[in-house]
Design a protein around this motif. Structure first.
Motif, PDB file in Angstrom:
ATOM      1  N   LEU A 188       1.008   5.539  -0.037  1.00  0.00           N
ATOM      2  CA  LEU A 188       0.351   6.838   0.141  1.00  0.00           C
ATOM      3  C   LEU A 188       1.084   7.834  -0.754  1.00  0.00           C
ATOM      4  CD1 LEU A 188      -1.664   8.722   1.504  1.00  0.00           C
ATOM      5  CD2 LEU A 188       0.031   9.121   3.299  1.00  0.00           C
ATOM      6  N   LYS A 226       0.849  -1.193   0.000  1.00  0.00           N
ATOM      7  CA  LYS A 226       0.000   0.000   0.000  1.00  0.00           C
ATOM      8  C   LYS A 226       0.887   1.247   0.000  1.00  0.00           C
ATOM      9  CE  LYS A 226      -3.797  -2.216   2.494  1.00  0.00           C
ATOM     10  NZ  LYS A 226      -4.675  -2.160   3.674  1.00  0.00           N
ATOM     11  N   ILE A 245       5.548   5.791   1.665  1.00  0.00           N
ATOM     12  CA  ILE A 245       4.968   7.093   1.299  1.00  0.00           C
ATOM     13  C   ILE A 245       5.818   7.693   0.188  1.00  0.00           C
ATOM     14  CG2 ILE A 245       4.371   9.418   2.088  1.00  0.00           C
ATOM     15  CD1 ILE A 245       4.151   8.304   4.903  1.00  0.00           C
ATOM     16  N   THR A 254      -3.125   5.246  -2.501  1.00  0.00           N
ATOM     17  CA  THR A 254      -4.062   6.217  -1.923  1.00  0.00           C
ATOM     18  C   THR A 254      -3.461   7.603  -2.089  1.00  0.00           C
ATOM     19  OG1 THR A 254      -4.848   4.632  -0.290  1.00  0.00           O
ATOM     20  CG2 THR A 254      -5.262   6.972   0.168  1.00  0.00           C
ATOM     21  N   PHE A 265       0.185   2.127   5.730  1.00  0.00           N
ATOM     22  CA  PHE A 265       0.785   2.100   4.402  1.00  0.00           C
ATOM     23  C   PHE A 265       2.179   1.497   4.520  1.00  0.00           C
ATOM     24  CE2 PHE A 265      -2.193   5.629   4.342  1.00  0.00           C
ATOM     25  CZ  PHE A 265      -2.916   5.381   3.174  1.00  0.00           C
ATOM     26  N   ASP A 266       2.613   0.878   3.420  1.00  0.00           N
ATOM     27  CA  ASP A 266       3.942   0.283   3.402  1.00  0.00           C
ATOM     28  C   ASP A 266       5.015   1.312   3.069  1.00  0.00           C
ATOM     29  OD1 ASP A 266       3.315  -2.603   3.843  1.00  0.00           O
ATOM     30  OD2 ASP A 266       2.049  -2.221   2.093  1.00  0.00           O
TER      31      ASP A 266
END
Length: 841
Positions: free
Chosen positions: A9, A7, A55, A33, A52-53
């Motif tokens: 961000l 995931k 950013i 996202t 989240f993994d």
């Protein structure tokens, strides 16, 4: 973990760019996202608790906080990889992001291939951060290297306790202060500080311990022979110790940057780690726990036996651990989990690693064996090792001293620092793998055998004078130190050279400057003085005493009182006043003339010049230097000249008085002649003459009272002239006179011509412009634009009569004077007369 589960961000304020990047990343299988601002990103992570993994952070985010600020806020609370994604390529921007996080920096529009690779690399770095890479033996090795640096450093390094007692010192202390180390170790360092600096040093140490921050200060330290050396300190407290790096700046004030403080890192070796064990049944209820597990998590067995295993874990742990647990349960395979964070019952944060071992009964899942190892302390050791490696690497590479590591046996260089390469002018690949003889650095290679023998005997060598040759064959002078260290069973030599070439050149230059200065002082025949304002200590040269008719030995011992004794009492007050002005910073230099008493009883004149050259820490004057010159002869000559000027000034005033009286006498005679005359034409001629003399009279008055005989104010002169003409010509006429006169100076020679021109033109206007008893208006304006002067005289009378006025004496005089001024004159007749005269000045 599968790629599709990662995931991201994406923090980007440009929504179109964000949409394009999101689409490309999702094609690669990421779940993306989007956050449109720094505040939104912070809320998503910290307030909303979204997980989240990684950013991807833009730097410029429009209004509000920028990407670097958002990253710092997030990293204060969460440990998550942040990859900066920006269009900035300025080095200072990239450097700023590297200070925040070190997971990478990607320039926008680099393409999805670069971005995808950067994301994977950042994730790989993040996972690597959590892994145990080094053993305690590596930590011991690095500490050995730091120990070598501590021992061979040319700076004064020490460790003390919070009470100021020396716990450990490096050998350089013995060389600088003369004390054997065992005589200093255990003593309080305040005992060695000069009495003048003791209180200030105590305050600095108190502030150091109170603020728990590094601090720099300087004081004098007593040597074994009773002398004092100036020592510059940099200290920092850590736990129950104070680490300090000091430098002898008495003889090395401009030596390059001091070797940085070193901290010793000592790691506690864990004796053993006993794994904890939990056993669950097939419904995931805890049915067994050994004592090690209870000790690890700090919860008694009765408080969690019978509970489901996941009821005692936080959501953060469940995110990673539950998925692994369920996978092991489903696939009946062993899974090794690593470093999940757990908060114990006494609120300690610990990290656990271990195995998930499914229990199988007749081929069916019957529960789970959960082993746990507390790796918290092990993680701390790994972090200390990383810090130690990083610190040693930075100290070695960035140290301003010339440093190298070479094998003792063959002398082959295995590493050199940046100062080595910069000083000798080599590239790294020209040095590594070669010996100093291969690249012909040292002048005398026989010294190496002496150095190696001493190192084998003592383990180190300090402050050995050497000469080294650069790549371009220039010779550098240095102080050589070395320390034997062992790396993976091999013996190496850590060498340090402090380049003192510039210091030696500076000392030679200073010596030459002193010789030249002495020659200059002898050539100027000046007396010199040096004054310590704080102590009163004063040093005079022989010439200073000779001016007063003495030898220096006759008036010794000398102090500031010696000067005050010979100085005239009246002049001493003024001299002290000028000195105080210099001390208060109101003037950069002290300059004063005063009288001093000669041995023969006479007073001589001295011009005294000086300057404050050094100040104390509280910005008060300390040492002041200056010269004395005997100006008695020039002073007597000045007095004689002043007397002659006063006599000449008196004579000039008398001449002015006589000339002024003669002008007034001429005006009086002409006025009497006019009063007795019956002929109107004669009266008119006499009045014209009087007005011309009046213009001269006014100019003479202005010159007499002016400080500058060459230039006068045009405004002051013309206003006085207009007032006089109004009295002479217009008192019997109903004529209004208006002046518009700018303020500027003009030469007195041209002022004479201007005055006559104005007198003639105004007189003509009074006589010809207006009919009998008819009211009228007359204006005069004069202004200057750069070098061009414009004079305009205008009336609203009958207008200019060429036949009547052009042949008159007055206008003829005006034309001649305008020509003399290299000017021009225009006469216009329209509802009166307007005369415009222009000329340059």
């Amino acid at each position: 973990m599968e790629l599709t589960e990662l995931k991201i961000l994406l923090v980007e304020d440009e929504f179109l760019i964000a949409a394009a990047e999101k689409m490309e990343l999702e094609k690669k299988g990421y779940a993306v996202t989007h956050a449109g601002s720094g505040e939104s990103a912070v809320r998503s992570i910290l307030d909303e608790g979204l997980l989240f993994d990684i950013i991807l952070m833009d730097i410029d985010l429009g209004h509000g906080i920028d990407g670097t600020q958002a990253a710092m806020r997030i990293l204060e609370k969460k440990d998550i990889p942040i990859l900066f994604l920006s269009s900035h390529i300025e080095p200072e921007i990239v450097e700023k992001t590297e200070k925040i996080t070190s997971y990478g920096y990607v320039v926008k529009n680099s393409g999805i291939v670069v971005l995808d690779a950067s994301v994977k690399m950042a994730l790989k770095l993040f996972r690597a951060k959590m892994e145990n890479k080094k053993s305690s033996d590596d930590l011991k090795q690095k500490n050995s290297e730091i120990e070598g640096f501590f021992t061979t450093a040319l700076d004064l390094l020490c460790v003390g306790d919070n009470n100021g007692n020396f716990k450990r010192l490096n050998p350089q202390w013995e060389k600088v202060l003369g004390y054997p180390l065992h005589e200093i170790t255990g003593k309080n360092f305040i005992d060695f500080v000069h009495s003048d600096e003791k209180q200030e040093t105590i305050q600095a140490v108190s502030s150091l311990l109170e603020n728990n921050k590094s601090m720099d200060f300087t004081n004098r330290f007593r040597c074994k022979d009773g002398t004092y050396r100036w020592i510059e300190w940099r200290s920092i407290p850590h736990e129950n110790s104070v680490y300090a790096s000091a430098r002898d700046i008495t003889e090395h004030k401009r030596v390059e940057d001091e070797i940085r403080n070193l901290k010793s890192f000592y790691a506690n070796i864990l004796d053993s780690v006993v794994n904890g064990v939990l056993v669950t049944d097939k419904e995931d209820r805890i049915i067994y726990s050994n004592k090690s597990m209870i000790n690890i998590i700090g919860i008694s067995a009765k408080n969690f036996l019978g509970n489901r295993i996941f009821s005692d874990f936080s959501e953060e742990i469940l995110h990673t651990f539950k998925a692994q647990y369920m996978e092991s349960k489903k696939t009946l395979s062993f899974i090794n989990y690593e470093e999940i964070s757990v908060k114990t019952s006494d609120q300690r944060d610990i990290s656990l690693s271990g195995w998930l071992l499914p229990r199988i009964d007749n081929g069916l899942y019957s529960g789970m064996i959960f082993t746990a190892e507390d790796v918290t302390e092990h993680k701390k050791i790994v972090e200390k090792l990383r810090v130690s490696e990083d610190k040693f690497s930075k100290i070695f590479l960035m140290n301003p001293s010339i440093m190298s590591i070479s094998s003792i046996k063959e002398g082959i260089f295995v590493d050199v620092n940046n100062a080595f390469l910069k000083t000798f002018g080599y590239e790294r690949d020209e040095v590594i793998g070669k010996t100093s003889k291969d690249i012909d650095i040292f002048e005398d290679y026989s010294l190496r055998d002496i150095i190696i023998d001493e190192i084998r005997e003592k383990g180190f060598i300090n402050g050995f004078d050497v000469q080294a040759r650069t790549k371009n064959n220039s010779i550098r002078h240095g102080l050589f130190s070395a320390y034997s260290l062992e790396i993976y069973g091999e013996k190496y030599l850590l060498s340090v050279i402090v380049d003192i070439t510039e210091r030696m050149n500076a000392e030679n230059k200073l010596r030459d400057q002193k010789n030249r200065l002495n020659c200059i002082l002898q050539g100027t025949n000046a007396g010199t003085w040096e004054w310590n304002v704080r102590t009163g200590k004063t040093i005079f040269n022989e010439r200073w005493a000779e001016m007063l008719g003495f030898s220096l030995s006759e008036i010794s011992p000398v102090s500031i009182k010696t000067w005050e004794k010979f100085c005239h009492p009246e002049d001493l007050k003024e001299a002290n006043k000028v000195l105080q002005s210099c001390f208060d910073g109101l003037s950069d230099f002290y300059v004063c003339e005063y009288r001093m008493k000669h041995k023969n009883g006479k007073w001589i004149w001295i011009i005294d010049r000086g300057k404050v050259m050094t100040k104390t820490k509280d910005d008060k004057p300390e040492w002041m230097f200056g010269t004395h010159l005997d100006i008695t002869e020039s002073k007597l000559a000045d007095e004689k000249m002043k007397k002659q000027l006063a006599e000449k000034d008196l004579l000039l005033r008398e001449i002015h008085h006589r000339v002024k009286n003669n002008i007034i006498l001429m005006e009086t005679i002409l006025s009497l002649q006019s009063a007795y005359s019956k002929n109107p034409e004669t009266i008119s001629v006499i009045q014209n003459i009087i007005s011309r003399i009046q213009s001269m009279h006014i100019l003479y008055d202005k010159l007499q009272f002016s400080k500058d005989f060459h230039h006068l104010s045009i405004k002051s002169y013309i206003e006085s002239l207009m007032d006089t003409l109004q009295i002479i010509q217009g008192s019997r006429r109903n004529i209004t006179v208006v002046g518009y006169i700018s303020e500027f100076d003009i030469s007195s020679k041209k002022m004479v011509s201007i005055g006559i021109i104005i007198n003639e033109l105004l007189s003509n206007a009074y006589k010809y412009a207006f009919t009998e008893n008819k009211p009228g208006q007359l204006s005069l304006s004069i202004s200057k634009n750069e070098n061009l002067v414009s004079l305009i005289i205008q009336d609203n009378g009958v207008g200019y009569n060429d036949n009547k006025q052009s042949t008159g004496l007055g206008l003829s005089i005006v034309r001649l004077l305008v020509e003399q001024l290299n000017g021009s004159m225009d006469i216009l007749s329209d509802h009166g007369t307007k005369i415009n005269i222009k000329f340059e000045v």
